[in-house]
Design an enzyme around this catalytic site. Structure first.
Site: not given
Ligand code: NAD
Ligand code: GLY
Length: 360
Positions: A120, A184, A226, A236, A244, A247, A251, A264
């Protein structure tokens, strides 16, 4: 030089540390001692950074475990999440122990969700290594995984105890992923930071050349933007929905292409163009909005249109599962102009279909 941004919420606070070399865990050593630590990473990032993270942690802790997942958005699912929980169970992790994410947004979101759900809720620290995760995903406590029917449909709000950003990790990030992170970053400008768009334009050459001083400034501005929003609306119920922008469309694009065609950030960039087009169709913004927005995205080599046609009605069907939908009515983030985003309720599907069709 290290930059620090404090995130202060009603029930907790934590710092985002932005370093240009090394992880500098000394700054959070009190959070690392006398507990087991599990580093969650993937098979692309771990070979690059796991050894340095482990050795930088070793002065503070000797019980460091690691669990490595397959890389990719298609593995942001129940199997990966369960495998983290199985790992924690096998190694007797309890409520006083700690998780550390090491990777992009996918790893940050999954580690956060495992931390939210194990017993939890246990503590976790984000160590984002992609630009996208450094400017967005690691901050603000949204954690989760994808469901077959849609992206990020399963999850929880669970804030990290700290965010450690080492910008030098970006030197190994593939260029496509770097651009995706810029998508982003640009989003914040379109939402409510028009001066940031001007700053990015003025510094576009250095940003694209990965000038780490500029990138570190860009990351710290984004984390600040942010933080300001999350501090006002952690869960939110209002203004956080602005984050968003692009988004809901994005998505749906990612889901329908099974996370294979667009990253993404790429999907969000195209989604922002669709949101701009819809704002114009609904007479809620000036006619130049879409063009202005496309120009900014193109300056950073981001794609502004789908590369292959997608049936607009299939995208809209997926958009019905968006978390912003209320009483089966679409609620979307639109823009009056660059830097003036707003929440629009009851958007009719016919206009959404038109906007999507006009962006192919
Ligand atoms: P990802 O985590 O898939 O990373 C992109 C690629 O880069 C992957 O292949 C990863 O292994 C590689 N990588 C990462 N760091 C590296 C480095 N330093 N050197 C070499 N390769 C590296 O994708 P992303 O674009 O980082 O993140 C997208 C995800 O984040 C989505 O799932 C999205 O929904 C989520 N997201 C969440 C929030 C939130 O507020 N929680 C906000 C925005 C996006
Ligand atoms: N990336 C959208 C949020 O964090 O609210």
């Amino acid at each position: 030089m290290m930059k620090i941004i404090n995130v202060k919420l009603s029930h907790c606070e934590y710092d985002i540390f932005i370093n240009d070399s090394g992880f500098n865990f000394e700054a959070i050593q009190s959070k690392l001692i006398n507990r087991k630590i599990a580093i969650i990473s993937n098979d692309v990032v771990a070979p690059l950074y796991l050894d340095s993270v482990q050795s930088e942690l070793s002065p503070f802790n000797s019980e460091i475990f690691s669990h490595i997942l397959p890389d990719g958005e298609q593995f942001k699912n129940q199997d990966s999440w369960l495998s983290i929980l199985d790992f924690l169970a096998e190694n007797n992790f309890n409520r006083s122990d700690l998780l550390i994410s090491l990777g992009g947004g996918v790893i940050c979101d999954m580690t956060g969700f495992a931390a939210a759900s194990w017993m939890r809720g246990i503590d976790f620290i984000q160590v984002p290594t992609s630009l996208l995760a450094q400017v967005d995903a690691s901050v603000g406590g949204k954690t989760g995984i994808n469901h077959l029917k849609g992206k990020n449909l399963i999850g929880a709000f669970h804030q990290p105890k700290a965010v450690i950003i080492n910008t030098s990790t970006l030197t190994t990030l593939p260029n496509r992923e770097f651009k995706s992170g810029l998508g982003e970053a640009i989003k914040y400008g379109f939402i409510n930071q028009p001066n940031f768009i001007q700053w990015m334009d003025a510094n576009s050459y250095g940003i694209k050349q990965l000038d780490l001083a500029l990138i570190s400034e860009l990351i710290s501005q984004c984390c600040q933007f942010k933080t300001e929003i999350v501090q006002q609306d952690e869960k939110e119920s209002g203004i956080r929905a602005l984050l968003n922008l692009g988004h809901t469309f994005g998505h749906a694009i990612e889901t329908i292409t099974q996370y294979k065609q667009y990253s993404h950030g790429e999907a969000v960039a195209i989604g922002m163009v669709m949101a701009a087009e819809l704002s114009v169709i609904l007479n809620l913004s000036n006619k130049n909005l879409r063009k202005e927005l496309e120009n900014h995205l193109q300056d950073f080599n981001l794609q502004t249109k789908l590369s292959k046609k997608i049936e607009a009605s299939s995208l809209v069907e997926l958009m019905r599962l968006d978390k912003k939908v209320i009483n089966r009515k679409h609620r979307l983030i639109l823009m009056k102009s660059i830097g003036k985003a707003f929440i629009q309720k009851n958007v009719c599907e016919e206009k959404i279909l038109k906007a999507i069709t006009q962006c192919q």
